[in-house]
Scaffold this motif. Structure first.
Motif, PDB file in Angstrom:
ATOM      1  N   TRP A 161      48.108  11.777  -3.862  1.00 18.92           N
ATOM      2  CA  TRP A 161      47.611  10.941  -4.955  1.00 18.92           C
ATOM      3  C   TRP A 161      47.395  11.821  -6.187  1.00 18.92           C
ATOM      4  CZ3 TRP A 161      43.054   7.888  -2.204  1.00 18.92           C
ATOM      5  CH2 TRP A 161      43.604   7.101  -1.176  1.00 18.92           C
ATOM      6  N   ASN A 193      31.734   8.557   4.851  1.00 19.83           N
ATOM      7  CA  ASN A 193      31.782   8.009   3.494  1.00 19.83           C
ATOM      8  C   ASN A 193      32.031   6.504   3.520  1.00 19.83           C
ATOM      9  OD1 ASN A 193      32.190   8.361   0.467  1.00 19.83           O
ATOM     10  ND2 ASN A 193      34.097   7.367   1.063  1.00 19.83           N
ATOM     11  N   GLU A 194      31.197   5.768   2.824  1.00 20.58           N
ATOM     12  CA  GLU A 194      31.397   4.341   2.544  1.00 20.58           C
ATOM     13  C   GLU A 194      31.868   3.505   3.733  1.00 20.58           C
ATOM     14  OE1 GLU A 194      33.789   3.770  -0.947  1.00 20.58           O
ATOM     15  OE2 GLU A 194      32.368   4.785  -2.245  1.00 20.58           O
ATOM     16  N   HIS A 238      35.915  -0.233 -12.999  1.00 24.37           N
ATOM     17  CA  HIS A 238      37.202  -0.203 -12.300  1.00 24.37           C
ATOM     18  C   HIS A 238      38.280  -1.017 -13.005  1.00 24.37           C
ATOM     19  CE1 HIS A 238      35.058   1.779  -9.105  1.00 24.37           C
ATOM     20  NE2 HIS A 238      36.164   1.887  -8.400  1.00 24.37           N
ATOM     21  N   GLU A 278      41.129  13.521  -0.497  1.00 22.56           N
ATOM     22  CA  GLU A 278      40.860  12.159  -0.008  1.00 22.56           C
ATOM     23  C   GLU A 278      42.171  11.453   0.347  1.00 22.56           C
ATOM     24  OE1 GLU A 278      39.816   8.842  -2.403  1.00 22.56           O
ATOM     25  OE2 GLU A 278      40.549   9.730  -4.242  1.00 22.56           O
ATOM     26  N   GLU A 303      28.431   9.288  -5.760  1.00 27.86           N
ATOM     27  CA  GLU A 303      29.619   8.967  -6.579  1.00 27.86           C
ATOM     28  C   GLU A 303      29.191   8.018  -7.682  1.00 27.86           C
ATOM     29  OE1 GLU A 303      33.028   7.299  -4.616  1.00 27.86           O
ATOM     30  OE2 GLU A 303      33.006   8.793  -3.012  1.00 27.86           O
ATOM     31  N   PHE A 344      39.271   9.043 -12.330  1.00 24.99           N
ATOM     32  CA  PHE A 344      38.070   8.914 -13.169  1.00 24.99           C
ATOM     33  C   PHE A 344      37.806  10.228 -13.906  1.00 24.99           C
ATOM     34  CE2 PHE A 344      35.950   4.986 -11.374  1.00 24.99           C
ATOM     35  CZ  PHE A 344      37.039   4.593 -10.609  1.00 24.99           C
ATOM     36  N   HIS A 375      35.815  11.640   4.689  1.00 19.79           N
ATOM     37  CA  HIS A 375      36.089  10.544   3.743  1.00 19.79           C
ATOM     38  C   HIS A 375      37.228   9.674   4.256  1.00 19.79           C
ATOM     39  CE1 HIS A 375      35.232   9.582  -0.545  1.00 19.79           C
ATOM     40  NE2 HIS A 375      36.443   9.071  -0.546  1.00 19.79           N
ATOM     41  N   HIS A 376      37.206   8.416   3.851  1.00 18.66           N
ATOM     42  CA  HIS A 376      38.324   7.496   4.120  1.00 18.66           C
ATOM     43  C   HIS A 376      38.719   7.422   5.584  1.00 18.66           C
ATOM     44  CE1 HIS A 376      39.219   6.074   0.208  1.00 18.66           C
ATOM     45  NE2 HIS A 376      39.740   7.167  -0.278  1.00 18.66           N
ATOM     46  N   TRP A 435      44.132  -0.317  -6.935  1.00 23.29           N
ATOM     47  CA  TRP A 435      43.939  -0.282  -5.491  1.00 23.29           C
ATOM     48  C   TRP A 435      42.860  -1.263  -5.000  1.00 23.29           C
ATOM     49  CZ3 TRP A 435      42.181   3.270  -8.980  1.00 23.29           C
ATOM     50  CH2 TRP A 435      40.811   3.501  -9.007  1.00 23.29           C
ATOM     51  N   TRP A 446      32.200  11.181  -9.957  1.00 25.80           N
ATOM     52  CA  TRP A 446      33.551  10.917  -9.423  1.00 25.80           C
ATOM     53  C   TRP A 446      34.477  10.743 -10.597  1.00 25.80           C
ATOM     54  CZ3 TRP A 446      35.360  10.884  -4.401  1.00 25.80           C
ATOM     55  CH2 TRP A 446      36.724  10.536  -4.287  1.00 25.80           C
ATOM     56  N   TYR A 458      28.864   2.047  -8.932  1.00 24.03           N
ATOM     57  CA  TYR A 458      29.953   1.778  -9.883  1.00 24.03           C
ATOM     58  C   TYR A 458      29.736   0.434 -10.580  1.00 24.03           C
ATOM     59  CZ  TYR A 458      32.753   5.522  -7.666  1.00 24.03           C
ATOM     60  OH  TYR A 458      33.228   6.719  -7.192  1.00 24.03           O
TER      61      TYR A 458
HETATM   62  C1  BGC Z   1      37.300   6.506  -3.253  1.00 26.44           C
HETATM   63  C2  BGC Z   1      38.315   6.758  -4.330  1.00 26.44           C
HETATM   64  C3  BGC Z   1      38.098   5.846  -5.502  1.00 26.44           C
HETATM   65  C4  BGC Z   1      36.659   5.927  -5.945  1.00 26.44           C
HETATM   66  C5  BGC Z   1      36.357   4.945  -7.018  1.00 26.44           C
HETATM   67  C6  BGC Z   1      35.942   6.639  -3.832  1.00 26.44           C
HETATM   68  O1  BGC Z   1      34.991   6.445  -2.827  1.00 26.44           O
HETATM   69  O2  BGC Z   1      37.448   7.439  -2.241  1.00 26.44           O
HETATM   70  O3  BGC Z   1      39.599   6.594  -3.811  1.00 26.44           O
HETATM   71  O4  BGC Z   1      38.913   6.235  -6.573  1.00 26.44           O
HETATM   72  O5  BGC Z   1      35.784   5.700  -4.875  1.00 26.44           O
HETATM   73  O6  BGC Z   1      36.663   3.676  -6.578  1.00 26.44           O
END
Ligand code: BGC
Length: 347
Positions: free
Chosen positions: A64, A170-171, A239, A57, A286, A325, A130-131, A244, A319, A232
């Motif tokens: 990272w 993703n997201e 978190h 990612e 996730e 995590f 992703h990202h 970040w 995740w 989450y």
């Molecule tokens: C992100 C990660 C992040 C995780 C939890 C994921 O979707 O790609 O970078 O650590 O979510 O926030």
């Protein structure tokens, strides 16, 4: 003789397009390993227990958390009882800025390597784009680039076994509203289906892939899609101490009252009702708690979410294995027991 030559030619072409031919040869295809023909619960869900392998990612793998996926990590995941790995990859970082937007061979080779390890250990492997941060900032400019990325991935993996699964975006957030994400998902799926008519494809929605975004979305009508969302909540619990997030996340947040648990139970029921209406299986793609808390606190939330997902017939992907995590301790080279058992209690 002519026929024989033809067959040889066809076989040669087929062999040359097999991006993951070694694994395909080494193992029988594990189609539908969890198919339960006698089950009345519909629709069929191929993924039960999955682990996010997050190192790709980062812009470059290893940037990272200073780690790269190794073959033995995949072996450990398989031996612990997971059936799937999700491989988030920042493909956009390794793709040319201008048309035809070629993906670097170095990245594809590395992706193939990890995919092959997964297949070798009889795991299903999710290739997740992703990202793609820039897509959310300027969708007009970047949608055609993502289409080109998926054209290439779809061709590259067309001959891969059926336990390779695609996840399109993703997201998404920002420019990528729910409506725009729906439209893009449909276009991407159409393109992917040209070379992969029968492959499972995972499709999420906007608003960072949350349940809120998902239930506003209209997924494409296709018999082999899995809907996905990420969970989450409460974010300030899972978190805390994260570096970040846009807002600082102070430590000290608690979770675990009956009311806290009931909130999750209610939300997952809502997710299930929505997915049933669509007729799609549902993947909790996730979920997890940051490593800054005690492992017992992390395990408590993780167990409740995992059990609630299973009670609603969702597959899940924790995740993540070794990043922020983590459920694997890289210094000690072993699983972190309470968190692992929260995921797989009958190990
Ligand atoms: C992100 C990660 C992040 C995780 C939890 C994921 O979707 O790609 O970078 O650590 O979510 O926030």
């Amino acid at each position: 003789m002519k026929k024989l030559l033809y067959l040889i030619a066809v076989a040669a072409i087929a062999a040359s397009v097999m991006a993951v031919n070694n694994a395909a040869k080494a193992r029988p295809t594990l189609t539908n390993i969890h198919a339960d023909a006698s089950s009345t619960s519909k629709p069929f869900m191929p993924i039960k227990r999955c682990m996010n392998m997050s190192s790709m990612e980062a812009p470059n793998e290893g940037d990272w958390y200073n780690y790269k996926i190794r073959k033995k990590d995949i072996k450990n995941v398989a031996e612990a009882g997971f059936d799937t790995i999700r491989m988030p990859v920042r493909v956009s970082h390794h793709t040319a800025p201008n048309a035809p937007y070629k993906i670097s061979d170095t990245l594809l080779n590395r992706m193939d390597e990890v995919v092959n390890w997964g297949l070798e250990y009889d795991l299903q492997v999710i290739v997740d784009v992703h990202h793609y941060v820039e897509l959310n900032e300027n969708a007009d400019l970047h949608e055609p680039r993502l289409e080109a990325i998926w054209d290439q991935l779809a061709r590259h993996y067309a001959a891969a076994p059926s336990n390779l699964i695609f996840e399109l975006i993703n997201e998404p957030f920002g420019d990528m509203t729910v409506k725009r994400t729906d439209a893009l998902n449909s276009r991407l799926l159409k393109r992917v289906r040209q070379d992969n008519p029968d492959r499972w494809v995972i499709i999420g929605s906007a608003e960072w892939g949350t349940l809120n975004g998902l239930i506003k979305s209209t997924p494409p009508n296709d018999p082999k899609i899995i809907s996905t969302f990420h969970y989450y909540s409460p974010f300030k619990y899972t978190h805390q101490g994260a570096e970040w997030t846009p807002k600082p996340m102070p430590m000290g947040e608690k979770w675990g009252t009956q009311k806290d648990k009931d909130t999750i139970t209610k939300e997952f029921k809502k997710a299930k009702r929505w997915a049933d209406k669509q007729g799609n299986p549902l993947l909790l793609g996730e979920f997890g708690v940051i490593k800054n808390l005690s492992n017992y606190e992390r395990a408590r939330w993780t167990r409740h979410v995992r059990e609630t997902a299973e009670a609603n017939q969702m597959g899940w992907c924790y995740w993540d294995m070794m990043g922020g995590f983590k459920v694997w301790d890289r210094d000690e080279e072993r699983w972190i027991p309470p968190v692992l058992y929260a995921l797989i209690p009958n190990l």
